[in-house]
Scaffold this motif. Structure first.
Motif, PDB file in Angstrom:
ATOM      1  N   LYS A  56     -81.473  54.078  48.149  1.00 18.12           N
ATOM      2  CA  LYS A  56     -80.378  53.988  47.195  1.00 18.12           C
ATOM      3  C   LYS A  56     -79.071  53.732  47.929  1.00 18.12           C
ATOM      4  O   LYS A  56     -78.856  54.234  49.029  1.00 18.12           O
ATOM      5  CB  LYS A  56     -80.265  55.288  46.384  1.00 18.12           C
ATOM      6  CG  LYS A  56     -81.467  55.597  45.507  1.00 18.12           C
ATOM      7  CD  LYS A  56     -81.293  56.912  44.781  1.00 18.12           C
ATOM      8  CE  LYS A  56     -82.508  57.255  43.927  1.00 18.12           C
ATOM      9  NZ  LYS A  56     -82.366  58.565  43.247  1.00 18.12           N
ATOM     10  N   PHE A  57     -78.220  52.938  47.269  1.00 21.39           N
ATOM     11  CA  PHE A  57     -76.906  52.628  47.812  1.00 21.39           C
ATOM     12  C   PHE A  57     -75.841  53.071  46.815  1.00 21.39           C
ATOM     13  O   PHE A  57     -75.993  52.853  45.609  1.00 21.39           O
ATOM     14  CB  PHE A  57     -76.770  51.126  48.083  1.00 21.39           C
ATOM     15  CG  PHE A  57     -77.737  50.600  49.104  1.00 21.39           C
ATOM     16  CD1 PHE A  57     -77.433  50.627  50.454  1.00 21.39           C
ATOM     17  CD2 PHE A  57     -78.968  50.089  48.717  1.00 21.39           C
ATOM     18  CE1 PHE A  57     -78.325  50.140  51.397  1.00 21.39           C
ATOM     19  CE2 PHE A  57     -79.870  49.598  49.655  1.00 21.39           C
ATOM     20  CZ  PHE A  57     -79.549  49.631  50.992  1.00 21.39           C
ATOM     21  N   LYS A  58     -74.785  53.658  47.334  1.00 23.94           N
ATOM     22  CA  LYS A  58     -73.649  54.046  46.503  1.00 23.94           C
ATOM     23  C   LYS A  58     -72.562  53.006  46.724  1.00 23.94           C
ATOM     24  O   LYS A  58     -71.963  52.917  47.804  1.00 23.94           O
ATOM     25  CB  LYS A  58     -73.148  55.432  46.912  1.00 23.94           C
ATOM     26  CG  LYS A  58     -72.305  56.125  45.855  1.00 23.94           C
ATOM     27  CD  LYS A  58     -73.168  56.599  44.697  1.00 23.94           C
ATOM     28  CE  LYS A  58     -72.357  57.455  43.721  1.00 23.94           C
ATOM     29  NZ  LYS A  58     -73.180  57.941  42.598  1.00 23.94           N
ATOM     30  N   VAL A  59     -72.315  52.192  45.704  1.00 24.76           N
ATOM     31  CA  VAL A  59     -71.383  51.080  45.829  1.00 24.76           C
ATOM     32  C   VAL A  59     -70.349  51.174  44.717  1.00 24.76           C
ATOM     33  O   VAL A  59     -70.682  51.001  43.538  1.00 24.76           O
ATOM     34  CB  VAL A  59     -72.111  49.714  45.746  1.00 24.76           C
ATOM     35  CG1 VAL A  59     -71.149  48.589  46.091  1.00 24.76           C
ATOM     36  CG2 VAL A  59     -73.323  49.688  46.643  1.00 24.76           C
TER      37      VAL A  59
ATOM     38  N   GLU B 233     -67.713  45.335  46.172  1.00 19.82           N
ATOM     39  CA  GLU B 233     -67.838  45.620  44.753  1.00 19.82           C
ATOM     40  C   GLU B 233     -69.310  45.657  44.350  1.00 19.82           C
ATOM     41  O   GLU B 233     -70.138  44.953  44.939  1.00 19.82           O
ATOM     42  CB  GLU B 233     -67.119  44.557  43.915  1.00 19.82           C
ATOM     43  CG  GLU B 233     -65.607  44.527  44.100  1.00 19.82           C
ATOM     44  CD  GLU B 233     -64.950  43.522  43.181  1.00 19.82           C
ATOM     45  OE1 GLU B 233     -65.635  43.047  42.245  1.00 19.82           O
ATOM     46  OE2 GLU B 233     -63.769  43.216  43.387  1.00 19.82           O
ATOM     47  N   PRO B 234     -69.655  46.459  43.334  1.00 16.58           N
ATOM     48  CA  PRO B 234     -71.055  46.531  42.893  1.00 16.58           C
ATOM     49  C   PRO B 234     -71.637  45.180  42.519  1.00 16.58           C
ATOM     50  O   PRO B 234     -72.787  44.871  42.862  1.00 16.58           O
ATOM     51  CB  PRO B 234     -70.986  47.468  41.684  1.00 16.58           C
ATOM     52  CG  PRO B 234     -69.786  48.324  41.936  1.00 16.58           C
ATOM     53  CD  PRO B 234     -68.795  47.435  42.631  1.00 16.58           C
TER      54      PRO B 234
ATOM     55  N   LYS C 229     -74.900  43.471  44.192  1.00 13.88           N
ATOM     56  CA  LYS C 229     -76.047  43.089  43.362  1.00 13.88           C
ATOM     57  C   LYS C 229     -76.394  41.615  43.540  1.00 13.88           C
ATOM     58  O   LYS C 229     -77.570  41.242  43.545  1.00 13.88           O
ATOM     59  CB  LYS C 229     -75.742  43.386  41.891  1.00 13.88           C
ATOM     60  CG  LYS C 229     -75.696  44.866  41.545  1.00 13.88           C
ATOM     61  CD  LYS C 229     -75.321  45.074  40.086  1.00 13.88           C
ATOM     62  CE  LYS C 229     -75.250  46.547  39.729  1.00 13.88           C
ATOM     63  NZ  LYS C 229     -74.839  46.767  38.314  1.00 13.88           N
ATOM     64  N   ALA C 230     -75.365  40.773  43.646  1.00  9.03           N
ATOM     65  CA  ALA C 230     -75.613  39.347  43.862  1.00  9.03           C
ATOM     66  C   ALA C 230     -76.310  39.115  45.198  1.00  9.03           C
ATOM     67  O   ALA C 230     -77.215  38.277  45.314  1.00  9.03           O
ATOM     68  CB  ALA C 230     -74.297  38.564  43.808  1.00  9.03           C
TER      69      ALA C 230
ATOM     70  N   GLU D 265     -79.741  30.811  44.912  1.00 12.73           N
ATOM     71  CA  GLU D 265     -78.313  31.067  44.687  1.00 12.73           C
ATOM     72  C   GLU D 265     -78.141  32.079  43.560  1.00 12.73           C
ATOM     73  O   GLU D 265     -78.646  31.886  42.458  1.00 12.73           O
ATOM     74  CB  GLU D 265     -77.612  29.764  44.332  1.00 12.73           C
ATOM     75  CG  GLU D 265     -76.115  29.912  44.121  1.00 12.73           C
ATOM     76  CD  GLU D 265     -75.470  28.605  43.719  1.00 12.73           C
ATOM     77  OE1 GLU D 265     -74.862  28.547  42.634  1.00 12.73           O
ATOM     78  OE2 GLU D 265     -75.597  27.633  44.492  1.00 12.73           O
ATOM     79  N   PRO D 266     -77.426  33.174  43.814  1.00 17.97           N
ATOM     80  CA  PRO D 266     -77.304  34.219  42.794  1.00 17.97           C
ATOM     81  C   PRO D 266     -76.246  33.894  41.750  1.00 17.97           C
ATOM     82  O   PRO D 266     -75.333  33.108  41.984  1.00 17.97           O
ATOM     83  CB  PRO D 266     -76.884  35.446  43.616  1.00 17.97           C
ATOM     84  CG  PRO D 266     -76.109  34.864  44.755  1.00 17.97           C
ATOM     85  CD  PRO D 266     -76.765  33.542  45.076  1.00 17.97           C
ATOM     86  N   GLU D 267     -76.407  34.507  40.578  1.00 17.93           N
ATOM     87  CA  GLU D 267     -75.388  34.442  39.540  1.00 17.93           C
ATOM     88  C   GLU D 267     -74.325  35.489  39.854  1.00 17.93           C
ATOM     89  O   GLU D 267     -74.647  36.634  40.182  1.00 17.93           O
ATOM     90  CB  GLU D 267     -75.996  34.729  38.169  1.00 17.93           C
ATOM     91  CG  GLU D 267     -76.995  33.683  37.694  1.00 17.93           C
ATOM     92  CD  GLU D 267     -76.320  32.499  37.036  1.00 17.93           C
ATOM     93  OE1 GLU D 267     -75.080  32.550  36.887  1.00 17.93           O
ATOM     94  OE2 GLU D 267     -77.030  31.541  36.688  1.00 17.93           O
ATOM     95  N   LEU D 268     -73.057  35.120  39.757  1.00 17.95           N
ATOM     96  CA  LEU D 268     -71.974  36.049  40.028  1.00 17.95           C
ATOM     97  C   LEU D 268     -71.322  36.466  38.724  1.00 17.95           C
ATOM     98  O   LEU D 268     -70.924  35.615  37.916  1.00 17.95           O
ATOM     99  CB  LEU D 268     -70.933  35.408  40.950  1.00 17.95           C
ATOM    100  CG  LEU D 268     -71.342  35.238  42.406  1.00 17.95           C
ATOM    101  CD1 LEU D 268     -70.270  34.481  43.181  1.00 17.95           C
ATOM    102  CD2 LEU D 268     -71.575  36.585  43.055  1.00 17.95           C
TER     103      LEU D 268
END
Length: 365
Positions: free
Chosen positions: A198-201, A244-245, A249-250, A260-263
């Motif tokens: 787990k990551f805390k972002v 930023e979260p 996530k991207a 290529e991720p969606e931003l």
């Protein structure tokens, strides 16, 4: 000639298709590549392609590559396209192809053609053609409403195969589907099944899979399994600072999909500033492919009011292609003077003396 489907490229991104891969069932077929939002991709670096979805002709999977600024083997300022064999084969596949611009996809009338062919031995082999110059395309009737349609005709050369009994054998009846491992990994992340880290972002908790992260990033591997590992307990969250979260996530979306991720875009936010944030994050985790994707996107935002910020980003994060794109812009008549008058230019020169040296060398007779 049978229709082998259509790929839609909108604003530099391949849009998903709701239909399955067309199987023409014949040794010849044609695929349409529809490009919308040409102005968003015309500054992509030379040698950087945009690829179509896979289509099937002659029992084999193919794809097209469109190079807005020329293939690696083309001259600067050219527009190129390539045919690629999208599957592994035991023996070379001989094929002929022809690229053509068409004014309207419903009419499918060829206007400007380039032909070629050869033996496709594996997935790494591509045959490319220079279609026209970039200036000629932008001043032609093919480019309409900031878009155009490219057609590729493919003819697979079917040779008689003799079996052990000496009789002619038909083409293979078994069709192997394209790889879908990326979809399975993406689904695994979305379902949050079996997560063990787990990551805390930014106040949010984001879960992932240690092995996947370690396999994709040497930095994650060192943090999660090496001497500098952040945590050995699955219940303890690893804190991520200065990210930023949505950016994190991207980055995860790319790690699991290699696409290529969606931003996520906040209301009123300029899309230009999303990619620099992602670039900074991926540079930290040494994700070179995604870093180059970010560089390519940011190149499209280079202008008088942004060059100083983008060039500083390129210097800080060792983005050679982005850096060259900035100097290319500054080399155009009048651009350097205009950029030098903007806020932040003096600070850039002070913090990065190499920029001044580069500018002096560029202006030297």
């Amino acid at each position: 000639m049978s229709f082998a489907g259509v790929s839609l490229i909108r604003d530099g991104r391949l849009r998903p298709s709701g239909s399955a891969i067309n199987d023409t069932g014949a040794a010849s077929g044609y695929h349409l590549l529809v490009v919308e939002g040409y102005s968003c991709i015309k500054h992509i670096l030379k040698g950087s392609p945009i690829e179509s979805r896979s289509f099937r002709v002659g029992g084999y999977l193919w794809s097209l590559k469109y190079y807005p600024n020329g293939s690696p083997w083309a001259s600067p300022g050219d527009v190129s396209a390539a045919l690629v064999l999208a599957q592994d084969v035991a023996k070379p596949v001989k094929a002929q192809f022809r690229f053509s611009f068409i004014d309207q996809s419903d009419k499918q009338e060829s206007i400007h053609t380039r032909s070629g062919g050869g033996a496709f031995r594996d997935k790494s082999r591509e045959y490319s053609n220079t279609l026209t110059s970039k200036d000629a395309l932008e001043n032609s009737k093919h480019l309409k409403d900031d878009g155009f349609t490219l057609r590729c005709d493919v003819v697979v050369v079917v040779e008689d195969v003799v079996n052990a009994r000496g009789t002619g054998a038909a083409p293979p009846f078994v069709t192997v589907p394209p790889p879908d491992m990326q979809r399975h990994f993406t689904d695994l992340l979305a379902a949050q099944e079996g997560t063990d880290v787990k990551f805390k972002v930014g106040g949010q908790t984001i879960a992932a899979h240690r092995c996947v992260l370690a396999a994709r990033s040497r930095v994650f591997k060192a943090e999660l399994f090496g001497p500098m590992k952040e945590s050995t307990a699955t219940a303890r969250a690893i804190h991520i600072e200065d990210t930023e979260p949505r950016v994190f996530k991207a980055m995860l979306a790319f790690i699991y999909s290699d696409s290529e991720p969606e931003l996520e875009k906040e209301d009123g936010e300029d899309a230009m500033w999303q990619w620099p944030q992602l670039l900074i994050a991926v540079d930290r985790y040494n994700l070179q492919r995604l870093k180059l994707m970010c560089e390519s996107k940011i190149c499209g935002f280079i202008g008088v009011n942004t060059t100083t910020t983008i060039l500083e980003l390129a210097e800080n994060h060792h983005c050679d292609g982005l850096r060259k794109a900035c100097y290319n812009f500054l080399g155009a008549p009048g651009n350097l003077r205009a950029v030098a008058a903007t806020d932040g230019f003096d600070d850039l020169i002070t913090s990065h003396p190499s920029v001044m040296k580069e500018l002096i060398a560029m202006l030297a007779p």
